[in-house]
Design a protein around this motif. Structure first.
Motif, PDB file in Angstrom:
ATOM      1  N   ALA A 193      22.670  18.578   5.087  1.00 23.28           N
ATOM      2  CA  ALA A 193      21.910  18.301   6.309  1.00 23.28           C
ATOM      3  C   ALA A 193      21.948  16.820   6.670  1.00 23.28           C
ATOM      4  O   ALA A 193      21.392  16.422   7.692  1.00 23.28           O
ATOM      5  CB  ALA A 193      20.467  18.782   6.157  1.00 23.28           C
ATOM      6  N   GLU A 196      23.146  16.227  10.135  1.00 23.84           N
ATOM      7  CA  GLU A 196      22.234  16.358  11.267  1.00 23.84           C
ATOM      8  C   GLU A 196      21.350  15.126  11.401  1.00 23.84           C
ATOM      9  O   GLU A 196      20.844  14.844  12.476  1.00 23.84           O
ATOM     10  CB  GLU A 196      21.408  17.634  11.133  1.00 23.84           C
ATOM     11  CG  GLU A 196      22.142  18.883  11.614  1.00 23.84           C
ATOM     12  CD  GLU A 196      23.462  19.114  10.905  1.00 23.84           C
ATOM     13  OE1 GLU A 196      23.486  19.040   9.652  1.00 23.84           O
ATOM     14  OE2 GLU A 196      24.486  19.342  11.571  1.00 23.84           O
ATOM     15  N   LEU A 200      21.005  13.373  14.822  1.00 25.71           N
ATOM     16  CA  LEU A 200      19.660  13.104  15.325  1.00 25.71           C
ATOM     17  C   LEU A 200      19.550  11.679  15.851  1.00 25.71           C
ATOM     18  O   LEU A 200      18.966  11.450  16.923  1.00 25.71           O
ATOM     19  CB  LEU A 200      18.637  13.354  14.210  1.00 25.71           C
ATOM     20  CG  LEU A 200      17.185  13.276  14.657  1.00 25.71           C
ATOM     21  CD1 LEU A 200      16.823  14.509  15.455  1.00 25.71           C
ATOM     22  CD2 LEU A 200      16.262  13.134  13.456  1.00 25.71           C
ATOM     23  N   GLN A 237      11.419  15.106   5.781  1.00 23.46           N
ATOM     24  CA  GLN A 237      12.258  16.153   5.200  1.00 23.46           C
ATOM     25  C   GLN A 237      12.034  16.238   3.689  1.00 23.46           C
ATOM     26  O   GLN A 237      11.905  17.319   3.125  1.00 23.46           O
ATOM     27  CB  GLN A 237      13.719  15.795   5.492  1.00 23.46           C
ATOM     28  CG  GLN A 237      14.671  16.944   5.396  1.00 23.46           C
ATOM     29  CD  GLN A 237      16.112  16.468   5.493  1.00 23.46           C
ATOM     30  OE1 GLN A 237      16.884  16.606   4.588  1.00 23.46           O
ATOM     31  NE2 GLN A 237      16.472  15.885   6.613  1.00 23.46           N
ATOM     32  N   LEU A 262      19.644  24.437   5.970  1.00 22.00           N
ATOM     33  CA  LEU A 262      18.921  23.477   6.802  1.00 22.00           C
ATOM     34  C   LEU A 262      19.863  22.845   7.817  1.00 22.00           C
ATOM     35  O   LEU A 262      19.532  22.718   9.003  1.00 22.00           O
ATOM     36  CB  LEU A 262      18.285  22.398   5.912  1.00 22.00           C
ATOM     37  CG  LEU A 262      17.521  21.298   6.644  1.00 22.00           C
ATOM     38  CD1 LEU A 262      16.301  21.871   7.347  1.00 22.00           C
ATOM     39  CD2 LEU A 262      17.093  20.192   5.685  1.00 22.00           C
ATOM     40  N   SER A 263      21.050  22.467   7.357  1.00 24.22           N
ATOM     41  CA  SER A 263      22.036  21.863   8.241  1.00 24.22           C
ATOM     42  C   SER A 263      22.385  22.816   9.381  1.00 24.22           C
ATOM     43  O   SER A 263      22.411  22.434  10.554  1.00 24.22           O
ATOM     44  CB  SER A 263      23.278  21.518   7.422  1.00 24.22           C
ATOM     45  OG  SER A 263      24.388  21.303   8.245  1.00 24.22           O
ATOM     46  N   LEU A 266      19.266  23.124  11.756  1.00 22.39           N
ATOM     47  CA  LEU A 266      19.036  21.920  12.559  1.00 22.39           C
ATOM     48  C   LEU A 266      20.128  21.744  13.606  1.00 22.39           C
ATOM     49  O   LEU A 266      19.854  21.405  14.758  1.00 22.39           O
ATOM     50  CB  LEU A 266      19.013  20.679  11.661  1.00 22.39           C
ATOM     51  CG  LEU A 266      17.790  20.471  10.774  1.00 22.39           C
ATOM     52  CD1 LEU A 266      17.996  19.250   9.881  1.00 22.39           C
ATOM     53  CD2 LEU A 266      16.542  20.293  11.618  1.00 22.39           C
ATOM     54  N   ARG A 267      21.373  22.006  13.193  1.00 28.46           N
ATOM     55  CA  ARG A 267      22.495  21.830  14.106  1.00 28.46           C
ATOM     56  C   ARG A 267      22.325  22.708  15.332  1.00 28.46           C
ATOM     57  O   ARG A 267      22.532  22.283  16.460  1.00 28.46           O
ATOM     58  CB  ARG A 267      23.797  22.162  13.370  1.00 28.46           C
ATOM     59  CG  ARG A 267      25.032  21.873  14.140  1.00 28.46           C
ATOM     60  CD  ARG A 267      26.224  21.667  13.235  1.00 28.46           C
ATOM     61  NE  ARG A 267      26.745  22.880  12.627  1.00 28.46           N
ATOM     62  CZ  ARG A 267      26.683  23.161  11.337  1.00 28.46           C
ATOM     63  NH1 ARG A 267      26.089  22.330  10.513  1.00 28.46           N
ATOM     64  NH2 ARG A 267      27.187  24.259  10.863  1.00 28.46           N
TER      65      ARG A 267
END
Lengths: 450, 330
Positions: A193, A196, A200, A237, A262-263, A266-267
């Motif tokens: 992650a 991301e 972000l 996180q 998670l990656s 979030l992506r």
């Protein structure tokens, strides 16, 4: 490349033979009577082969009211940052790049492949960002070109230009990679992650800088809240997800699989909120290059490289000279021993996440300022970040910095030898070769690889 | 909103050929990851090798059946090349290397350099006519009850696909219950202990990777044949991640887990997709909130969250046995 130049030179000699003993650039321009430009011949009436969509054109220059085709110029077509295809203009100046389907594409003329004495009239039009191809149609595009400063393609210029591009990419990779490596060092987690966190930073800077919904601050101002929020996201996180998992005693490999989830999540959250298109920052897009040491360099690239080196130097000083930095290194060596000697390991880990989040956000903002903001930009960079981290030695901060620059320069310089759409593959091949010959990386220690 | 139609879409996707292909690929991944503990994050590269091996062979004038053989062999060779340098490394290194190799393969296949063989980003189409010539069901006909219909063409691929799934389930069952399979699980649980018993740990890992590669190639070939199409950008790393969700959802280290995982995943995925599409068009609140594209993207967010939640709260999945899941064993 050599053959292209030679090919053009043949034309050049035939047309302008008497000038050959003089410095070509100045004399050449004097010869041109009309405006010298390369046009794309409109040929929309000709149906495309097999009804497939394509982008095409014809490059030529007007010399003494005569149109001379320009051969050997590389035209690249990309879509959302991924290469679709490229073509080299033929002897008659024609080029054509078939595209898989109707849609919007980015068409780029590689100015370094223009013959000596020729250049784009407007350097900002080197990339046509939104060429729309209709269903079943061949789109014809125009490149407004003319004489320019940056037209010659000596080997030195080509190598030096690519080297600067490599330093720029390396700076972005190194900034992003240090955090990943430090997190690995203190927690043992390979955090997918992290990609991301890079995206972000770029997206947050876009919000504060360009978005009509945001405050529209200048990019240099907008970068500050982007980095702070990136750092805050790193901290949050860890507190919300990774620390509870550590407390539960989850193994690092399971945690890596969680980070992949998670990656992924979030992506796609960024995709839903931000959309799939590439977007540019308001500031610093289409900067005209300065001539430094005989090569054209865009100022923002220099800023990227210098700021990255300063920030990485500061990180190095922080690790070496401050008490917290020493504690961080101690935790990365042996968390249990550090804890028993009075170091608050959780605080060190929190701090590492804050640092990693901020650095990744900075890397992302630079990446986007040099290219574009896109929802999967971090993920596309992630494998190169991994390459940098593994190359330098997983878990070593300096290794990640070194690895970042080595990977960046290798990737860009590889286009001297391989097609540019393969340059990312070269970076990954470097990762694989490194694992074969020295799995602990350049600066890693043998026992780390297990 | 017609919930019958939504359920129908989910159900028809669940029994469809793509689910069968995912189940086969998940069986392959389960052999490597579930039973041997190999963190292969380049599963999609085996599918690519199989599909492209087949398509290129046919394109060069070979028959489809020769192509399928070439595709499987290519994947086995890929497993060998991938395994030799990496299987001695720790599992997180293996994960990074395999994902990198998969991306390199995809980039090479789509590059202009390989274009004479792969046709670059356009891929290769129409190489599987020989397979559809054998179709006993008239392609234009539909089969089913009411509006729950499949075409004859799809039915043919489904029958072949699910037959292959059954073959591979029985194959895994036989293998895992054999002495060979017991060694695989021992490698997963404790490499050093297995090694001290005189077993060639590296050799077993390599065999698992190569055999898994062959099965993965079959799933890639099935998908390519079904679509009569291979394009490089169908082989993104996301495919591998989704396969991990499938394996973990069903239960890693179980015989039927991958199949259950594929069925449940596809049903949930496509039911949710149909639900969101229909909500977007029929429910004003949703329509105001989300564009059709966004409504289609949300399911991917849930896939990611699903993987996290599964890993954290139920790593053994639906049908799994907690004692069979030991990702962090040495």
């Amino acid at each position: 490349m050599v053959t292209k130049i030679q090919r053009w030179s043949a034309f050049h000699r035939a047309k302008l033979g008497r000038l050959h003993s003089h410095p070509v650039r100045k004399k050449f321009s004097r010869l041109i009577l009309g405006s010298l430009f390369v046009l794309v011949l409109v040929a929309a009436s000709a149906p495309a082969l097999a009804a497939g969509e394509a982008i095409k054109g014809r490059l030529f220059v007007t010399i003494e009211a005569e149109r001379e085709p320009v051969a050997g110029v590389v035209i690249e077509v990309t879509r959302d940052g991924t290469a679709i295809g490229s073509d080299i203009s033929a002897e008659d100046g024609r080029w054509q790049v078939p595209v898989p389907e109707s849609g919007t594409y980015e068409v780029r003329l590689d100015p370094s492949t223009l013959p000596e004495g020729l250049a784009l009239t407007d350097p900002n039009r080197q990339v046509l960002p939104a060429v729309t191809v209709a269903e079943g149609k061949t789109k014809v595009v125009l490149f407004p070109l003319g004489e320019g400063l940056t037209s010659s393609v000596s080997t030195y210029e080509r190598v030096a230009t690519l080297f600067v591009a490599g330093l720029k990419l390396g700076a972005v990779i190194a900034l992003s990679a240090v955090g990943l490596s430090l997190i690995y060092a203190v927690t043992g987690l390979v955090n997918f992650a992290h990609a991301e966190m890079v995206t972000l930073g770029a997206v947050l800077a876009y919000y504060f800088h360009t978005s009509s919904a945001g405050p529209r601050w200048p990019l240099l101002v907008a970068g500050v809240p982007a980095i702070l929020l990136g750092a805050a996201f790193g901290w949050a996180q860890d507190r919300a997800l990774w620390r509870p998992l550590r407390v539960r005693g989850m193994g690092v490999i399971s945690m890596m699989v969680v980070s992949i989830g998670l990656s992924f999540a979030l992506r796609h959250i960024i995709l839903v909120l931000f959309g799939g298109q590439r977007r540019l920052y308001r500031d610093f897009t289409g900067q005209s290059p300065l001539e430094i040491l005989g090569i054209p360099v865009v100022p923002k690239h220099i800023v990227t490289i210098i700021v990255a080196i300063l920030v990485l130097g500061a990180v190095g000083l922080f690790l070496q000279k401050t008490k917290v930095g020493t504690a961080l290194r101690a935790v990365s060596d042996d968390p249990d021993l550090s804890e028993s000697s009075g170091i608050n390991v959780n605080r060190v880990i929190s701090l590492t996440w804050i640092l990693a989040g901020g650095l990744a956000a900075l890397g992302g903002a630079f990446f986007a300022a040099n290219e574009a903001v896109q929802w999967d930009m971090g993920f596309r960079l992630l494998l190169l970040i991994f390459a940098a981290v593994v190359l330098g030695g997983l878990g070593t901060a300096y290794g990640a910095m070194l690895g970042g620059f080595v990977v960046g320069i290798t990737v860009e310089m590889s286009t001297l030898f391989v097609a540019s759409e393969l340059k990312a593959a070269v970076g990954l091949a470097l990762l694989i070769v490194m694992l074969l010959v020295r799995p602990q990386g350049l600066l890693g220690q043998r026992e780390r690889i297990g | 909103m017609d919930f019958t139609l939504i359920l129908r879409d989910g159900f028809l996707a669940m029994i469809g050929p793509v689910t069968a292909a995912y189940a086969i690929s998940a069986i392959s991944l389960n052999l490597q990851f579930g039973y041997t503990g190999l963190l292969n994050f380049g599963q999609v590269s085996f599918m690519l090798a199989g599909a492209y091996g087949t398509a290129i062979t046919v394109d060069l004038g070979g028959s489809l059946w020769l192509g399928i053989g070439v595709g499987i062999l290519t994947a086995v060779l890929l497993g060998l090349l991938l395994g030799l340098p990496t299987l001695r490394l720790r599992s997180d290194y293996l994960a990074i290397t395999t994902i990198a190799v998969a991306e390199v393969l995809r980039l090479v296949v789509r590059s202009s350099w390989a274009e004479p063989f792969t046709n670059g980003v356009f891929g290769i189409q129409g190489f599987a006519s020989a397979f559809f010539d054998l179709n006993p069901f008239p392609g234009g006909e539909t089969y089913g009850v009411g509006s729950w219909l499949v075409t004859g063409r799809r039915l043919w691929v489904m029958i072949v696909g699910w037959t292959l799934v059954m073959i591979f389930v029985f194959l895994t069952r036989r293998l895992i219950r054999s002495p060979w399979g017991r060694v695989l699980r021992a490698v997963r649980e404790d490499e050093d202990a297995t090694s001290s018993l005189g077993k060639d740990v590296f050799g077993y890992k390599l065999q698992s990777l190569m055999l898994g590669g062959a099965i993965g190639a079959v799933s890639g070939i099935l998908l390519a044949v079904e679509q009569q199409n291979v394009t490089p950008d169908a082989y993104l790393p996301n495919v591998t991640f989704i396969l991990y969700v499938v394996v973990i959802l069903g239960g890693a280290g179980t015989i039927l887990g991958p199949v259950i995982g594929a069925l449940v995943f596809q049903f949930l995925f496509f039911t949710f997709d149909a639900l969101m599409a229909s909500a977007q068009s029929d429910v004003d609140v949703v329509a105001n909130l989300l564009s059709p594209a966004q409504a289609g993207q949300i399911k991917m967010v849930l896939v990611g969250i699903g993987l996290m939640v599964l890993m954290i709260y139920r790593p053994q999945g639906l049908a799994g046995d907690p004692s069979e899941v030991s990702l962090d064993a040495r």
